[in-house]
Design a protein around this motif. Sequence first.
Motif, short mmCIF file in Angstrom:
data_model
loop_
_atom_site.label_atom_id
_atom_site.label_comp_id
_atom_site.label_asym_id
_atom_site.label_seq_id
_atom_site.Cartn_x
_atom_site.Cartn_y
_atom_site.Cartn_z
N TYR A 99 4.73 -7.70 4.25
CA TYR A 99 3.98 -6.45 4.13
C TYR A 99 3.69 -5.93 5.53
CZ TYR A 99 2.77 -6.93 -0.81
OH TYR A 99 2.82 -7.00 -2.17
N ASP A 100 3.74 -4.63 5.70
CA ASP A 100 3.26 -4.00 6.93
C ASP A 100 1.97 -3.26 6.55
OD1 ASP A 100 2.61 -2.44 9.12
OD2 ASP A 100 4.69 -1.98 9.60
N PHE A 101 0.84 -3.88 6.84
CA PHE A 101 -0.45 -3.32 6.46
C PHE A 101 -0.95 -2.25 7.42
CE2 PHE A 101 -0.70 -7.41 4.09
CZ PHE A 101 -0.78 -6.85 2.83
N SER A 102 -0.11 -1.83 8.37
CA SER A 102 -0.48 -0.68 9.20
C SER A 102 -0.05 0.62 8.52
CB SER A 102 0.17 -0.78 10.59
OG SER A 102 1.56 -0.55 10.51
N MET A 103 0.69 0.49 7.42
CA MET A 103 1.17 1.65 6.67
C MET A 103 0.69 1.53 5.22
SD MET A 103 5.13 1.71 7.85
CE MET A 103 5.58 1.27 9.52
N PHE A 104 0.31 2.65 4.63
CA PHE A 104 -0.15 2.65 3.24
C PHE A 104 0.70 3.58 2.40
CE2 PHE A 104 -4.94 1.90 4.37
CZ PHE A 104 -4.63 0.66 4.88
N ALA A 105 1.09 3.12 1.24
CA ALA A 105 1.68 3.96 0.21
C ALA A 105 0.75 3.85 -1.00
CB ALA A 105 3.08 3.48 -0.14
N TYR A 106 0.87 4.75 -1.92
CA TYR A 106 -0.07 4.83 -3.04
C TYR A 106 0.66 4.70 -4.35
CZ TYR A 106 -2.84 6.60 0.76
OH TYR A 106 -3.47 6.71 1.96
N HIS A 107 0.15 3.81 -5.20
CA HIS A 107 0.67 3.71 -6.56
C HIS A 107 -0.08 4.76 -7.37
CE1 HIS A 107 0.89 1.68 -10.66
NE2 HIS A 107 2.06 2.21 -10.41
N VAL A 108 0.61 5.81 -7.72
CA VAL A 108 -0.01 6.94 -8.41
C VAL A 108 0.48 6.94 -9.85
CG1 VAL A 108 -0.29 9.44 -8.43
CG2 VAL A 108 -0.08 8.24 -6.26
N ASP A 109 -0.46 6.83 -10.77
CA ASP A 109 -0.11 6.88 -12.19
C ASP A 109 -1.18 7.68 -12.93
OD1 ASP A 109 -2.30 5.17 -12.46
OD2 ASP A 109 -1.08 3.39 -12.75
N LYS A 110 -1.19 7.60 -14.24
CA LYS A 110 -2.12 8.40 -15.04
C LYS A 110 -3.59 8.12 -14.70
CE LYS A 110 0.99 8.95 -18.91
NZ LYS A 110 1.25 8.64 -20.30
N GLU A 111 -3.91 6.89 -14.35
CA GLU A 111 -5.29 6.52 -14.04
C GLU A 111 -5.65 6.74 -12.57
OE1 GLU A 111 -3.30 4.17 -15.89
OE2 GLU A 111 -4.07 5.17 -17.68
N ASN A 112 -4.68 6.84 -11.70
CA ASN A 112 -4.92 6.88 -10.27
C ASN A 112 -4.06 8.01 -9.67
OD1 ASN A 112 -5.56 6.24 -7.62
ND2 ASN A 112 -4.07 4.59 -7.49
N ILE A 113 -4.59 9.26 -9.73
CA ILE A 113 -3.76 10.38 -9.32
C ILE A 113 -4.31 11.15 -8.12
CG2 ILE A 113 -2.66 10.69 -11.55
CD1 ILE A 113 -4.60 13.05 -12.03
N GLU A 114 -5.27 10.59 -7.41
CA GLU A 114 -5.79 11.27 -6.23
C GLU A 114 -5.59 10.41 -4.99
OE1 GLU A 114 -9.60 13.08 -6.25
OE2 GLU A 114 -9.45 13.64 -8.35
N LEU A 115 -5.18 11.05 -3.91
CA LEU A 115 -5.07 10.36 -2.63
C LEU A 115 -6.44 10.32 -2.00
CD1 LEU A 115 -1.81 12.01 -1.24
CD2 LEU A 115 -2.04 9.83 -2.42
N PRO A 116 -6.81 9.25 -1.31
CA PRO A 116 -8.13 9.16 -0.67
C PRO A 116 -8.30 10.24 0.40
CG PRO A 116 -6.86 7.14 -0.37
CD PRO A 116 -6.00 8.08 -1.10
N LYS A 117 -9.38 10.99 0.30
CA LYS A 117 -9.61 12.13 1.20
C LYS A 117 -9.68 11.70 2.67
CE LYS A 117 -9.78 15.04 -2.19
NZ LYS A 117 -8.51 15.24 -2.80
N ASP A 118 -10.27 10.55 2.96
CA ASP A 118 -10.39 10.12 4.35
C ASP A 118 -9.04 9.75 4.97
OD1 ASP A 118 -10.34 7.82 2.66
OD2 ASP A 118 -11.20 6.60 4.25
N GLU A 119 -8.07 9.45 4.15
CA GLU A 119 -6.73 9.10 4.65
C GLU A 119 -5.88 10.33 4.94
OE1 GLU A 119 -5.21 6.20 5.39
OE2 GLU A 119 -7.01 5.05 4.99
N ILE A 120 -6.18 11.47 4.30
CA ILE A 120 -5.29 12.62 4.40
C ILE A 120 -5.90 13.82 5.11
CG2 ILE A 120 -3.93 11.93 2.39
CD1 ILE A 120 -5.49 14.04 0.76
#
Length: 136
Positions: A99-120
């Motif tokens: 894993y490269d934990f300096s980079m984040f990707a997001y698992h986006v599905d029906k329950e989790n459809i918003e990107l964290p505001k502080d990240e973007i």
Amino acid sequence: PNQGKHPVNIDKMVKTMEERDIHVMTPGIIGDTYGFINKAQEQGLDECIAEASMIETYLQIFTRDAWECYYHMLHYTGAKGWWYDMCYKSECPDFKLAYDFSMFAYHVDKENIELPKDEIVNTDLVNWKPDPKVTE
């Protein structure tokens, strides 16, 4: 995303794989099933490259040989892709996963459809909305 505090940079991942002899690599995945990113942060591994015995199937970069092994494994497991992550290491034991934990990707599905505001903040992802197919 390729923007924000922890952008995914495929070129950097490939270079890291070459330098460290890693065969399969993924960024940290927010919203993954097993909470690996949370465990990494608890252990002080955020911002680090961490070797792994399993990488959950979301976003993986493979070397050619590692992909060939993964590809040959595909017909052995579930029809929807489930469990490939669990049996990859046993079917392809000679490959190093990380894993490269300096980079984040997001698992986006029906329950989790918003990107964290502080990240973007300060990116063009602020008004991002998922494709309607994700929310149907």
